[in-house]
Design an enzyme around this catalytic site. Structure first.
Site, short mmCIF file in Angstrom:
data_model
loop_
_atom_site.label_atom_id
_atom_site.label_comp_id
_atom_site.label_asym_id
_atom_site.label_seq_id
_atom_site.Cartn_x
_atom_site.Cartn_y
_atom_site.Cartn_z
N HIS A 124 138.78 42.18 29.93
CA HIS A 124 138.31 40.87 29.47
C HIS A 124 137.09 40.97 28.57
CE1 HIS A 124 135.48 40.75 33.06
NE2 HIS A 124 134.71 40.17 32.14
N ASP A 140 142.56 44.53 34.79
CA ASP A 140 141.39 44.18 33.98
C ASP A 140 140.56 45.39 33.58
OD1 ASP A 140 139.65 42.48 32.59
OD2 ASP A 140 138.35 42.22 34.34
N ASN A 143 127.19 42.38 32.99
CA ASN A 143 127.44 43.50 33.90
C ASN A 143 128.90 43.94 33.91
OD1 ASN A 143 124.77 42.53 35.73
ND2 ASN A 143 125.23 44.72 35.79
N SER A 144 129.79 43.09 33.42
CA SER A 144 131.21 43.42 33.44
C SER A 144 131.47 44.78 32.80
CB SER A 144 132.01 42.36 32.67
OG SER A 144 132.19 41.22 33.45
N THR A 167 133.47 42.90 37.95
CA THR A 167 134.36 42.11 37.12
C THR A 167 134.28 40.60 37.37
OG1 THR A 167 136.68 41.88 36.41
CG2 THR A 167 136.30 42.31 38.73
#
Length: 264
Positions: free
Chosen positions: A99, A129, A211-212, A228
């Protein structure tokens, strides 16, 4: 096992894009590994010193064409974090969230020391993801592939350390380290991030926008999860300390397949 509460779209918001080492000799196209015994009383400072250089910021841009001016442009549209997981000759691979990169055309990574490198999208798996970026060139001094741990061995209550780049643009806080515990295991995630059912790790280590794709580490400094999702709010309820990460064991095979073939 007790039935866990599903993360609904209203409750779970995707993060828009959160000691010197002694390398063991490896072939040029193999991942460099290292063996470090961290302090039993407080391993966080040593882990931070070793792993922060290996967590990058992922910058995502979109190419566009103006038919009037007949000029093209590349515009930055978002950012997230990524983990240096494997070397490959004179380059290597970065693990991040799908994402983070899914709407981009041009990808750049920025290392902790400020070095920037262009990347290509090797492949992705929208089901879990994750995405893999490949860079060419030598990683900065001190940046080694992050060793992978065993997420199946995690226990509720054990130490959890998150490293990433919360914020965006000039307000990005590079190499931010937060710590907490493993708050829950096998939480059922049902959010836009995933196209199939995925069980995730719950942690109270602070995770924020940016932070993803970063690192969730255990007390051995091993990568056990990829941040995530987090609970933020639902109507008039505000949540704190509810972050969720993809278990590394869930995606190990996917990572290998993407690197080898470009697809899962």
């Amino acid at each position: 096992m007790k039935k866990t509460k599903r993360l609904t779209r209203a409750l779970a918001m995707a993060l828009t894009l959160t000691l010197p080492l002694c390398p063991i000799a490896a072939a040029e196209d193999e991942t460099v590994t290292y063996d470090i015994v961290y302090s039993a009383s407080n391993p966080i400072p040593e882990i931070a010193a070793n792993i922060r250089p290996s967590v990058v910021q992922v910058l995502v841009s979109v190419e566009s064409w103006d038919s009037v001016t007949r000029k093209g442009s590349v515009d930055l549209t978002g950012s997230g974090s990524g983990c240096y997981i494997q070397s490959a000759g004179k380059g290597g691979y970065i693990l991040t969230n799908y994402h983070v990169v899914k709407d981009g055309d041009v990808f750049t990574i920025q290392w902790l020391d400020g070095t920037e490198m262009d990347c290509t999208l090797t492949g992705y798996d929208d089901g879990t993801d994750i995405a893999i970026l490949e860079f060419e060139g030598e990683a900065p001094s001190g940046a080694l592939p992050i060793p992978m741990g065993d997420s199946d061995a995690l226990q509720i209550g054990e130490l959890a350390i998150a490293i990433g780049n919360p914020g965006s643009g000039s307000e990005t806080l590079y190499g931010t380290v937060t710590a907490g515990i493993i708050s829950g295991l096998e939480r059922a995630a049902n959010a836009d991030n995933f196209t199939r059912s995925v069980s995730v790790i719950q942690t109270d280590a602070a995770i924020n926008t940016g932070n993803s794709g970063g690192a969730l580490l255990n007390a051995k400094g091993q990568l056990v999860g990829i941040p995530t999702l987090k609970y933020m709010y639902s109507y008039d309820v505000v949540y704190e300390g509810l972050g969720f990460c993809i278990p590394i064991n869930t995606i190990k095979d996917c990572i290998s397949q993407i690197i080898e073939t470009g697809v899962v």
